[in-house]
Design a protein around this motif. Structure first.
Motif, PDB file in Angstrom:
ATOM      1  N   GLY A 147      18.989  24.363 -34.714  1.00  6.15           N
ATOM      2  CA  GLY A 147      18.777  23.067 -35.092  1.00  6.15           C
ATOM      3  C   GLY A 147      18.448  22.007 -33.892  1.00  6.15           C
ATOM      4  N   ARG A 186      17.525  19.337 -42.274  1.00  6.53           N
ATOM      5  CA  ARG A 186      16.203  18.924 -41.862  1.00  6.53           C
ATOM      6  C   ARG A 186      15.399  18.226 -43.092  1.00  6.53           C
ATOM      7  N   SER A 187      15.673  18.598 -44.189  1.00  8.30           N
ATOM      8  CA  SER A 187      14.872  18.062 -45.111  1.00  8.30           C
ATOM      9  C   SER A 187      15.587  16.882 -45.815  1.00  8.30           C
ATOM     10  N   GLY A 194      17.778  16.108 -39.331  1.00  9.68           N
ATOM     11  CA  GLY A 194      18.100  17.089 -38.311  1.00  9.68           C
ATOM     12  C   GLY A 194      19.800  17.261 -38.237  1.00  9.68           C
TER      13      GLY A 194
END
Length: 264
Positions: free
Chosen positions: A171, A231-232, A236
């Motif tokens: 990540g 992420r989406s 992050g």
């Protein structure tokens, strides 16, 4: 190298539990640069968490007199006495962020809000209920297969920590903070070491391999889902994402492990 590894393990224990070690700056620096220390800490933490179940094995006559429900409640209470509620707070924050309408910036604002909303309350309830329900199964299992019960707890804890370490390695942080302090020092190459440290949990049901493999696979699914969602939806990884990954992977891992042990 050995000294750094030991310092990293102390730092991991201090960060991931309430064990009174690893609170120095040197331990923290070693820990945040060593993602393999995260699953490594799962072994001693898991052994501590399994103590209520091990008590039944050590004193079976007395253990038989203790109601299963009491053992289950003691297990849950002891778990959070050992690990603290910091990571559980991540579950609540992500639960609130998951139900809010808006973009990633809006969701990150919700993460910083200390008040508990309906989404956070539901997420907390599901995690604690999931843990309490599987604790009932573990308490029953500990009466006739104590080694298996203890092994499943340890394996699930290591797998949960491996899931967290996976998110750290793969990540990128959404902003500066705890997430960036960990992710900035690691990368995909570190994932191999995480896998090597976590691999021994595949032997938890020996000679059957299904329970350990299932636990690790379940943790991997949780890590993948956490990465995708972070992420989406957040742009992050954050400290809340890491904490929630640990808590959810633990619950899912123990449930899957008990099911796999029953089928094997």
């Amino acid at each position: 190298m050995a000294v750094n590894a030991l310092a990293a393990l102390r730092g991991a224990l201090g960060f991931l539990s309430r064990v009174p070690v690893g609170h120095s700056d040197a331990s923290w620096e070693a820990f945040r640069r060593t993602p393999t220390a995260i699953p490594a800490a799962g072994y001693p933490i898991g052994a501590l968490l399994a103590l209520p179940l091990a008590t039944i094995a050590v004193a079976p006559a007395r253990g038989a007199a203790v109601p299963t429900e009491t053992v289950a409640v003691a297990f849950v209470a002891w778990l959070y006495a050992v690990t603290g509620i910091t990571h559980l707070d991540g579950v609540a924050d992500l639960g609130d962020a998951a139900v809010v309408h808006g973009d990633a910036d809006r969701r990150r604002e919700v993460l910083k809000d200390s008040s508990l909303g309906v989404g956070g309350a539901l997420a907390l309830g599901l995690v604690v209920l999931g843990l309490a329900s599987v604790a009932l199964l573990l308490a029953d299992l500990a009466r006739f297969a104590p080694v298996a019960a203890v092994g499943l707890v340890v394996a699930a804890e290591v797998a949960a920590k491996a899931a967290t370490a996976t998110v750290v390695c793969l990540g990128d942080a959404a902003h500066e903070g705890l997430g960036s302090a960990l992710t900035a020092e690691s990368g995909p190459r570190s994932l191999l070491g995480v896998g090597v440290v976590a691999a021994p949990v595949t032997l938890v049901g020996w000679p059957a391999l299904l329970p350990g493999i299932a636990i690790l696979a379940a943790a991997g699914v949780v890590a993948a889902a956490a990465l995708w969602w972070a992420r989406s939806r957040l742009g992050g990884v954050s400290g809340d994402v890491l904490g929630a990954t640990n808590e959810i992977a633990r619950v899912v891992g123990i449930h899957v492990g008990v099911i796999a042990w029953t089928l094997s």
